[in-house]
Design an enzyme around this catalytic site. Structure first.
Site, PDB file in Angstrom:
ATOM      1  N   PHE A  47       0.811  -1.214   0.000  1.00 59.58           N
ATOM      2  CA  PHE A  47       0.000   0.000   0.000  1.00 59.58           C
ATOM      3  C   PHE A  47       0.853   1.277   0.000  1.00 59.58           C
ATOM      4  CE2 PHE A  47      -3.032  -2.985   1.952  1.00 59.58           C
ATOM      5  CZ  PHE A  47      -4.192  -2.658   1.281  1.00 59.58           C
ATOM      6  N   ALA A  86      -1.248  -6.071  -7.210  1.00 62.48           N
ATOM      7  CA  ALA A  86      -1.305  -4.995  -6.224  1.00 62.48           C
ATOM      8  C   ALA A  86      -2.084  -5.469  -5.007  1.00 62.48           C
ATOM      9  CB  ALA A  86      -1.987  -3.772  -6.822  1.00 62.48           C
ATOM     10  N   ASP A  87      -1.663  -5.018  -3.831  1.00 59.55           N
ATOM     11  CA  ASP A  87      -2.436  -5.321  -2.632  1.00 59.55           C
ATOM     12  C   ASP A  87      -3.841  -4.744  -2.799  1.00 59.55           C
ATOM     13  OD1 ASP A  87      -3.124  -6.276  -0.173  1.00 59.55           O
ATOM     14  OD2 ASP A  87      -1.469  -5.356   0.898  1.00 59.55           O
ATOM     15  N   CYS A  88      -4.793  -5.359  -2.109  1.00 51.01           N
ATOM     16  CA  CYS A  88      -6.193  -5.084  -2.368  1.00 51.01           C
ATOM     17  C   CYS A  88      -6.552  -3.615  -2.159  1.00 51.01           C
ATOM     18  CB  CYS A  88      -7.060  -5.968  -1.490  1.00 51.01           C
ATOM     19  SG  CYS A  88      -6.821  -7.718  -1.873  1.00 51.01           S
ATOM     20  N   SER A 108      -5.172  -1.029  -3.309  1.00 47.27           N
ATOM     21  CA  SER A 108      -4.098  -0.024  -3.340  1.00 47.27           C
ATOM     22  C   SER A 108      -4.102   0.744  -4.658  1.00 47.27           C
ATOM     23  CB  SER A 108      -2.739  -0.679  -3.105  1.00 47.27           C
ATOM     24  OG  SER A 108      -2.485  -1.670  -4.065  1.00 47.27           O
TER      25      SER A 108
END
Length: 786
Positions: free
Chosen positions: A282, A313-315, A317
């Site tokens: 993030f 990508a992280d959720c 972000s």
């Protein structure tokens, strides 16, 4: 009104008649739980369509995966493409027999119910739940880490066959622990970047590798059991601390710390583990979002480290970056969120994104799915099913992992292990004395079963149970009297205290390093009242300041048990009563409580910041007092080391006319070398140091010893660590016996340092190779000559 209802009913019937076969065939929402997965390139299905499958490029198994993936992508329209790049669910495309796919599953320490790709039902109600990662790391057992990965991937494949699991698992978390307050310590492998990397490599290999196909000439074609994901790059170790949150935090990181600490586990995971996916974090690093940093995404992971897989990508972000107008689409293949499906098509049409870059990302995604058998099937895993989940063998491995990770911190007068013949009545006291779900940590699944501490100790004697606190946060002393009365009646007292996800978790960092609420009062009063010896069991992820207990002579033994998974209670009782001799070591430094008052969590530097009075971080750069140091752990027996190889080694390296000396900043110019160092990338790095260590068990109990090898750089160089782990091995040694352990150290990998500019260099001068806390060491003199 009746005519209207009839018309609506007819319309609905036509819709159902038309779409039901598509939903059933291509994984739509009407697919039943427990249905086996269909494969894209099923010859019988294509034959039913009167299509020769060999005419379809993406189903032609004679072609390389990259060529097949390109063929598929070239057939897709833009709308279809973007819906395969996000929202966790890739939409079905019936004309290609491409079913929907749920990308997000988790397998941090067992198949988890987190993510949309995996779920539990009556058919498969649970899976083996191993100890949390920080607990398992304390075993310092590489083969155990790999074995756990193999079991988890077997159960994951079985659940996939039953329609209850995915193939792409966004695990493990390989962020090193920089600050003891971080809420996600439970998910990680501790503070040393080398140990974190070794854990990641072994666990990833356990998840991904298929026996006999661990290495191929073309790594991009290597088949996978399941796909692992090393996350979250980079410099991510703050979630939510004093109104600073991970979505907006801008980590100010030196290039030295980035290379030496924050990126090292990821390099190992990609180069040595051959992981098939990585996830960006993030946060920003030096004002640049990690998920929009072309240096990391393209140059580092793709070009330098040769990642064979996709980048996710992280959720959500991407949504944060998109809303902040800081989005850079290049190099990020998959969005755990819905920004790509919502915005990417429009961006392509507006000329802001090149469709060729979209195609490239899709090819990475489809190649991974092909390696997993999503297109062609995986015959070797076809037989896996419910019988392969929660097997006795898997449950026993969970118990063994729980035992191996337990760390003996204190053992006054050799009180432990307790003799069950002498201690027949046990007071089991504390807010975690009857823990079940609390032992699992986060990113957990439904376990096969629970064995609480209360249940575990019940196998060794009569138990008197008292909670001691009204809840883990222990807000008042209303239950302490009941606990002290129990302690007065018992032959021995076991106190189980610590934290759970209400104290340490994702999105929740700690503010202090103390036991919650009045837990310390509970321990002190029970210890004072107890008739027999008191054993303190500390169930936490990060360290806590229990100096009060170390100094209390009535507390005869202290164990750290992490969060030990479904078999935790059995493992704890086995250690206390001597069925198992503990050999775990702490993977993080346990600081005193005042450490957090000396520097903010937002300070990213590992080395001391003298102008601000900030101390260093981790065992490599902190030299103050601790409750317990990194790698600390006792045993019920004793060990000695004896080096059986030369203790003085010279490494003369001849430089050619393209290899040049590199200057170093020195604290003492009198130790200046003619050629201070050479950049590692400029060396062939073929020199090795062989170590043979004889580990002698001098006690009367069988046990396991963790042999940790450290290197210490030459004196006089600015900013070097006090020492750093370069190898380790756990070895079992029978009582009064010895075992030889061999290490082969690559000089460049084991003796390099990172200078202030971020160069990995090999310094000349006298290096030291040390074995744990023993006095045994090897002097290694490195020199360069033209």
């Amino acid at each position: 009104m009746a005519a209207q209802s009839f018309n609506v009913l007819c319309a609905l019937s036509l819709v159902i008649i038309y779409f039901l076969p598509i939903c059933l065939a291509f994984g739509g929402d009407l697919k039943q739980q427990g249905d086996p997965p269909s494969i894209v390139c099923d010859p019988h299905e294509w034959e039913a369509r009167n299509v020769n499958m060999s005419d379809i490029g993406y189903c032609d198994t004679s072609l390389p995966y990259e060529v097949r993936a390109k063929d598929l992508v070239d057939r897709m329209n833009l709308t279809e493409k973007v819906h395969w790049m996000g929202d966790n669910v890739s939409k079905p495309i019936p004309r290609f027999r491409l079913p929907k796919y749920q990308w997000w599953s988790e397998a941090l320490h067992g198949v988890a119910h987190v993510g949309r790709g995996t779920f539990f039902t009556e058919l498969v109600p649970g899976a083996t739940s191993f100890p949390t990662v920080i607990h398992t790391t304390a075993s310092f057992n590489k083969s155990l880490w790999n074995a756990i990965g193999k079991v988890v991937s077997t159960e994951a494949r079985a659940m996939y066959n039953l329609g209850q699991g995915g193939l792409t698992y966004w695990s493990p978390n390989i962020n090193p622990v920089r600050d003891p307050r971080w809420g996600r310590i439970t998910e990680t492998s501790g503070e040393d970047p080398f140990v974190v990397g070794v854990y990641g490599v072994n666990y990833v290999r356990g998840l991904q590798d298929i026996e006999g196909q661990e290495h191929t000439a073309d790594p991009g074609s290597r088949p996978l059991k399941v796909s692992a994901c090393c996350k979250h790059f980079a410099a991510y170790d703050l979630d939510n601390w004093k109104k600073v949150n991970r979505q907006t935090f801008d980590a100010q990181v030196t290039e030295q710390d980035m290379v030496e600490t924050f990126l090292r586990p990821f390099e190992m995971c990609v180069r040595d583990g051959d992981v098939s996916s990585v996830m960006c974090s993030f946060n920003k690093v030096n004002k640049v979002p990690t998920c929009a940093d072309p240096f990391l995404l393209k140059k580092t992971f793709r070009e330098e480290w040769k990642l064979n897989g996709y980048i996710v990508a992280d959720c959500d972000s991407i949504e944060v970056m998109h809303n902040d107008n800081k989005m850079n689409w290049l190099g990020l293949d998959l969005d755990c969120g819905d920004t790509y499906p919502k915005s990417l098509e429009k961006s392509v049409k507006q000329g802001k994104v090149n469709e060729a870059d979209v195609d490239k990302s899709l090819k990475y995604l489809f190649v991974v799915l092909m390696r997993l058998g999503f297109f062609d099937g995986s015959p070797s895993f076809k037989s896996l099913g419910k019988k392969d989940i929660c097997t006795q063998e898997h449950v026993e491995l969970a118990g063994q992992a729980a035992r191996e990770g337990i760390v003996l911190l204190n053992n006054v007068d050799a009180t432990l292990p307790l003799n069950p013949e002498a201690f027949k009545t046990l007071a089991i006291i504390g807010p975690l004395a009857n823990a079940t779900k609390q032992m699992l940590g986060n990113y957990e699944g439904n376990p096969c079963r629970y064995v609480s501490p209360l249940s575990g100790f019940s196998a060794f004697g009569q138990v008197i149970y008292a909670e001691g606190c009204p809840g883990l946060n222990c807000p008042n002393d209303t239950k302490i009297t009941e606990a002290t009365e129990a302690a007065k009646q018992a032959d021995a007292t076991i106190l189980v205290v610590g934290t759970d996800l209400s104290i340490e978790r994702e999105d929740h960092d700690r503010n202090d390093l103390l036991l919650p609420g009045l837990q310390q009062d509970l321990v002190e009063q029970v210890a004072n009242a107890s008739k027999g010896p008191v054993i303190l069991v500390v169930m936490t992820a990060g360290g806590v300041d229990i100096s009060f207990a170390k100094d209390d002579n009535k507390i005869k033994g202290i164990l750290w048990v992490g969060h030990p998974g479904q078999e935790g209670g059995r493992a704890i009782a086995d250690v206390v009563f001597g069925k198992y001799n503990p050999g775990g070591r702490l993977p993080v430094t346990w600081y005193t409580a005042d450490y957090v008052d000396k520097l903010p969590m937002t300070s990213m530097q590992l080395r001391p910041v003298e102008e601000k009075g900030y101390p260093g971080r981790t065992y490599k750069f902190f030299n103050g007092s601790t409750v317990y140091p990194f790698a600390y752990g006792l045993s019920y027996t004793s060990f000695n080391y004896k080096l059986t190889t030369p203790t003085n080694v010279s490494i003369p390296i001849k430089l050619n006319n393209t290899q040049h000396c590199h200057e170093l900043e020195l604290t003492d110019t009198s130790v200046q070398q003619p050629c201070p160092s050479v950049v590692v990338n400029d060396l062939t790095c073929e020199d090795k140091i062989a170590l043979e260590v004889e580990v002698q068990n001098t006690g009367d109990k069988d046990g396991s010893e963790v042999v940790i090898v450290y290197s210490k750089p030459p004196d006089g160089i600015v900013g070097t660590p006090f020492q750093q782990v370069v190898e380790f091995e756990r070895v079992f040694v029978a009582a009064k016996q010895s075992q030889k352990v061999n290490f082969e150290l690559n000089v460049c990998k084991s003796l390099n340092i990172v200078d202030s500019s971020g160069y990995k260099v090999l310094p000349s001068g006298l290096h030291k190779i040390m074995l744990g806390t023993s006095s045994e060491q090897i002097d290694v003199n490195v020199s360069f000559a033209s």
